[in-house]
Design a protein around this motif. Structure first.
Motif, mmCIF file in Angstrom:
data_model
loop_
_atom_site.group_PDB
_atom_site.id
_atom_site.type_symbol
_atom_site.label_atom_id
_atom_site.label_comp_id
_atom_site.label_asym_id
_atom_site.label_seq_id
_atom_site.Cartn_x
_atom_site.Cartn_y
_atom_site.Cartn_z
ATOM 1 N N UNK A 154 -7.773 -3.799 -18.161
ATOM 2 C CA UNK A 154 -7.034 -3.029 -19.196
ATOM 3 C C UNK A 154 -6.170 -2.043 -17.940
ATOM 4 N N UNK A 155 -4.870 -2.505 -18.064
ATOM 5 C CA UNK A 155 -4.054 -1.636 -17.245
ATOM 6 C C UNK A 155 -3.052 -0.942 -18.689
ATOM 7 N N UNK A 156 -3.694 -0.192 -19.332
ATOM 8 C CA UNK A 156 -3.075 0.634 -20.603
ATOM 9 C C UNK A 156 -2.940 1.944 -19.476
ATOM 10 N N UNK A 157 -4.213 2.122 -18.842
ATOM 11 C CA UNK A 157 -4.292 3.608 -18.228
ATOM 12 C C UNK A 157 -3.607 3.684 -16.887
ATOM 13 N N UNK A 158 -2.777 2.213 -16.429
ATOM 14 C CA UNK A 158 -2.251 1.979 -14.906
ATOM 15 C C UNK A 158 -0.432 3.262 -15.220
ATOM 16 N N UNK A 159 -0.381 3.842 -14.703
ATOM 17 C CA UNK A 159 1.097 4.764 -14.022
ATOM 18 C C UNK A 159 2.528 3.610 -14.181
ATOM 19 N N UNK A 160 3.568 3.915 -14.447
ATOM 20 C CA UNK A 160 4.707 3.415 -14.421
ATOM 21 C C UNK A 160 4.552 2.886 -12.506
ATOM 22 N N UNK A 161 5.005 3.612 -12.241
ATOM 23 C CA UNK A 161 4.683 3.644 -10.946
ATOM 24 C C UNK A 161 4.043 2.624 -10.242
ATOM 25 N N UNK A 162 2.944 1.969 -10.853
ATOM 26 C CA UNK A 162 2.489 1.412 -9.752
ATOM 27 C C UNK A 162 2.370 -0.250 -9.939
ATOM 28 N N UNK A 163 3.275 -0.602 -11.310
ATOM 29 C CA UNK A 163 4.092 -1.555 -11.619
ATOM 30 C C UNK A 163 4.374 -2.068 -11.216
ATOM 31 N N UNK A 164 4.592 -3.638 -10.977
ATOM 32 C CA UNK A 164 5.232 -4.407 -9.868
ATOM 33 C C UNK A 164 6.170 -5.377 -11.225
ATOM 34 N N UNK A 165 7.643 -5.573 -11.173
ATOM 35 C CA UNK A 165 8.257 -6.884 -11.255
ATOM 36 C C UNK A 165 8.546 -7.594 -10.671
ATOM 37 N N UNK A 166 9.137 -8.341 -11.231
ATOM 38 C CA UNK A 166 10.101 -9.853 -10.726
ATOM 39 C C UNK A 166 11.227 -9.106 -9.461
ATOM 40 N N UNK A 167 11.224 -9.522 -8.935
ATOM 41 C CA UNK A 167 12.322 -9.010 -7.849
ATOM 42 C C UNK A 167 12.178 -7.299 -7.290
ATOM 43 N N UNK A 168 11.252 -6.897 -7.689
ATOM 44 C CA UNK A 168 10.867 -5.985 -7.142
ATOM 45 C C UNK A 168 10.460 -5.566 -5.388
ATOM 46 N N UNK A 169 11.494 -4.459 -4.472
ATOM 47 C CA UNK A 169 11.575 -4.714 -3.310
ATOM 48 C C UNK A 169 9.907 -3.866 -2.563
ATOM 49 N N UNK A 170 9.192 -4.323 -1.929
ATOM 50 C CA UNK A 170 8.340 -4.189 -1.400
ATOM 51 C C UNK A 170 7.810 -3.632 -0.768
ATOM 52 N N UNK A 171 7.373 -3.066 0.198
ATOM 53 C CA UNK A 171 6.437 -2.800 2.324
ATOM 54 C C UNK A 171 5.261 -2.839 2.326
ATOM 55 N N UNK A 172 5.027 -3.964 2.648
ATOM 56 C CA UNK A 172 2.859 -3.766 3.165
ATOM 57 C C UNK A 172 3.041 -2.803 4.591
ATOM 58 N N UNK A 173 3.117 -1.818 4.694
ATOM 59 C CA UNK A 173 3.015 -0.918 5.588
ATOM 60 C C UNK A 173 1.488 -1.021 6.634
ATOM 61 N N UNK A 174 0.677 -1.669 6.138
ATOM 62 C CA UNK A 174 -0.485 -2.159 6.876
ATOM 63 C C UNK A 174 -0.839 -3.963 7.351
ATOM 64 N N UNK A 175 -0.199 -4.504 8.282
ATOM 65 C CA UNK A 175 -0.973 -5.957 8.239
ATOM 66 C C UNK A 175 -0.254 -6.718 9.740
ATOM 67 N N UNK A 176 -0.335 -8.078 9.718
ATOM 68 C CA UNK A 176 -0.260 -9.217 10.602
ATOM 69 C C UNK A 176 1.020 -9.078 10.748
ATOM 70 N N UNK A 177 1.518 -9.249 12.331
ATOM 71 C CA UNK A 177 2.479 -8.923 12.759
ATOM 72 C C UNK A 177 3.520 -10.445 12.233
ATOM 73 N N UNK A 178 4.764 -10.936 11.595
ATOM 74 C CA UNK A 178 5.007 -12.422 11.428
ATOM 75 C C UNK A 178 4.879 -12.559 10.138
ATOM 76 N N UNK A 179 3.749 -12.129 9.688
ATOM 77 C CA UNK A 179 2.637 -12.450 7.865
ATOM 78 C C UNK A 179 2.699 -11.575 7.385
ATOM 79 N N UNK A 180 1.470 -11.007 6.858
ATOM 80 C CA UNK A 180 1.345 -10.178 5.685
ATOM 81 C C UNK A 180 2.166 -8.567 5.890
ATOM 82 N N UNK A 181 2.776 -7.979 7.396
ATOM 83 C CA UNK A 181 3.415 -7.069 7.657
ATOM 84 C C UNK A 181 4.593 -6.663 6.794
#
Length: 437
Positions: free
Chosen positions: A69-96
Motif C-alpha cells: 500500500x503506497x498510498x500513504x507514501x509522501x511524494x518526496x519519497x517516490x522515484x520516477x524513471x530518470x530521477x537523480x539519486x545519491x547513495x550516501x552510504x555504500x561500497x566505493x566503486x559500486x553502491x556509493x
C-alpha cells in the motif's frame, strides 16, 4: 596564485581558478537532498510498489522488495524513471554515489538521497555530472581499514562547493560528455557481442560439434560420459595431461614495495592478474624460489575462492600468464600448471576448457565450504575430463580462439582509453579549463 598570474578571463576561488562568468555555489544552495524513507522489514511484501534499495542501484538484476500500500507514501519519497539519486552510504566503486535511476518507478528506501536540482542554477544532467565529481573526490579521501566502504553525512555534503557555469554552457558540457558516453556504450555492446560469439565458437570447437577444415573428414561421433564427441578424439583426465607445482607460502613480513612480484589469489580476476596493490620480495631472495617462477603461457589455478557464479573470486578459476607477469612468483592457495607436451598453443587450448559452462558446473559439484570461502582439492580438479583432438587440431582450435581473444582485448583496451579520455574531459570541462561556448 596572484591575480597577475591568472589567465585572462579567469578568477581565483576557494575551489581553484575558474572562468570569470562562472559562479561559486554549494550543493545545499543548488540542490535539494531528500533522504529515502526508513522502511521496516515488516513493511516488505512480495508484490505491490517496488522499494528501491542500495542493491537495486548496484545490480539491475537484483530482486525488489515491495510495498503493498503506497498510498500513504509522501511524494518526496517516490522515484520516477530518470530521477537523480545519491547513495550516501555504500561500497566505493559500486553502491556509493550518484545515479540516474533507469526504472521502474517506485518508492525510495533510506541511505539514498533523491536529488532535485534548482532549475535556476543547474540543469538536471549537469547536477548529475557535478555529483559524479564530488563522489570521486570523496572516494579518493577514503582511507583506513575499511576504505572500500564510504559514508558521507548530509551536513557535510550540502556544504561542498561547486563551480557553476551558465546554463547554456552546462548544456554544451552535458552534450559533449553524453556523446562520449554513447561511444563507450557502443564499445561495451560490441565487446559483449564478441564475447558471446567467442563463447559459442568455443563450445562448438572444444566439443568437436564443429570441425575445422582438414580435420575429421569421413569421421563420425561417439557417446562418452561427458556427451557426444568425434570418434577420432580421446577423453582424458586433466591431471594426466599436466605437471603441477603448488604455490609457495610467502610470508607477508617479506613483502616489499619493489623487487620481484608475488602473484596472490587475491590479485587475480576470473581471467587476468590485477596490478592493483601488488606486493614484491627482495630480488636477492629469488634464486631459492625459482621453482615457483612463472613464465609466459603458464596456467594458474586458484584452489580457494567462492563458489559459482561469483566469477572474479571463483575457486578453481584459471588464468593464463602473459609476458607482463612472466618472472613473478606464485603464492600459496594456487597451483602452477604446465602441459606435459608444453607449448603456447597447448596451454591456450587447455585454458579454453576452463572457460566453459561445463567446467563451472563441475566446480559447483566439487567445491567444499560455502559461497564466501570455498576450496577444491587437486585430486578433484584433475578428474575433470577433457575431449582431446590431435595436437595439430588442438593448435588450430587454439589459434582461432586466441585470435578472437586478441580482438576482444584490443576492443577492451580501446574502451579503457575512451573511459580515461572521458575522465580527463570531465575534469577539464567541469573546472572550466576547456570552454565550449
Amino acid at each position: 596564485m596572484s591575480s597577475e598570474k591568472l589567465p585572462k578571463g579567469y578568477k581565483q576561488t576557494e575551489v581553484g581558478v575558474i572562468p570569470e562568468d562562472w559562479e561559486l555555489d554549494t550543493i545545499g544552495q543548488s540542490m535539494r537532498l531528500i533522504n529515502g524513507r526508513a522502511f521496516k522489514p515488516s513493511d516488505w511484501t512480495d508484490q505491490g510498489t517496488p522499494i528501491i534499495r542500495i542493491q537495486n542501484l548496484n545490480d539491475s538484476n537484483a530482486s525488489f522488495n515491495y510495498c503493498s500500500d503506497a498510498t500513504y507514501i509522501e511524494d518526496k519519497h517516490r522515484l520516477e524513471v530518470g530521477d537523480l539519486v545519491f547513495a550516501w552510504s555504500g561500497t566505493k566503486g559500486s553502491s556509493f554515489g550518484a545515479r540516474i535511476w533507469p526504472g521502474p518507478c517506485g518508492v525510495l528506501n533510506q541511505h539514498i538521497f533523491k536529488i532535485i536540482a534548482n532549475k535556476d542554477k543547474l540543469t538536471h544532467q549537469y547536477a548529475f555530472l557535478t555529483l559524479l565529481k564530488v563522489q570521486e573526490d570523496i572516494e579518493k579521501h577514503a582511507h583506513g581499514f575499511k576504505a572500500s566502504f564510504v559514508h558521507v553525512k548530509k551536513a557535510d555534503l550540502v556544504g561542498v562547493q561547486l563551480a557553476v557555469p551558465p546554463i547554456k554552457e552546462q548544456k554544451a558540457i552535458a552534450t559533449t560528455l553524453s556523446d562520449t558516453d554513447a561511444l563507450i556504450e557502443a564499445l561495451e555492446q560490441l565487446i559483449a557481442k564478441k564475447r558471446h560469439i567467442k563463447q559459442g565458437t568455443m563450445q562448438e570447437l572444444l566439443t568437436g560439434k564443429r570441425r575445422l577444415p582438414g580435420f575429421g573428414e569421413g569421421k563420425g561421433y561417439k557417446q562418452t560420459e561427458i556427451g557426444v564427441i568425434p570418434e577420432d578424439w580421446d577423453l582424458e583426465n586433466f591431471g594426466n595431461l599436466v605437471d603441477y607445482t603448488k604455490g609457495y607460502a610467502f610470508k607477508s613480513e617479506e613483502y616489499t614495495d619493489c623487487g620481484v612480484r608475488i602473484v596472490r589469489v587475491s590479485d587475480t580476476t576470473f581471467d587476468t592478474i590485477n596490478n592493483d596493490n601488488a606486493v614484491f620480495i627482495n630480488a636477492n631472495s629469488v634464486y631459492e624460489y625459482r621453482k615457483w617462477k612463472l613464465r609466459e603461457y603458464d596456467l594458474i589455478f586458484s584452489t580457494v575462492g567462492s563458489k559459482p557464479p561469483m566469477y572474479d573470486s571463483l575457486v578453481g578459476k584459471a588464468i593464463l600468464v602473459t609476458q607482463q607477469h612472466a618472472g613473478s612468483l606464485l603464492n600459496q592457495n594456487a597451483v602452477l600448471i604446465r602441459a606435459k607436451r608444453y607449448s603456447a598453443e597447448t596451454q591456450c587450448f587447455l585454458l579454453n576448457h576452463f572457460r566453459t559452462e561445463r567446467y563451472i558446473n563441475y566446480i559447483e559439484i566439487i567445491f567444499r565450504g560455502n559461497a564466501n570461502q570455498a576450496s577444491i582439492t587437486l585430486e578433484d580438479l584433475f578428474k575433470f575430463k577433457l575431449p582431446l583432438p590431435s595436437s595439430e587440431e588442438q593448435e588450430a582450435i587454439a589459434t582461432i580462439l586466441s585470435d578472437m581473444d586478441t580482438e576482444i582485448a584490443t576492443l577492451e583496451a580501446k574502451l579503457i582509453k575512451t573511459r580515461q579520455l572521458k575522465q580527463g574531459m570531465m575534469h577539464n570541462l567541469l573546472t572550466g579549463r576547456i570552454r565550449l561556448v
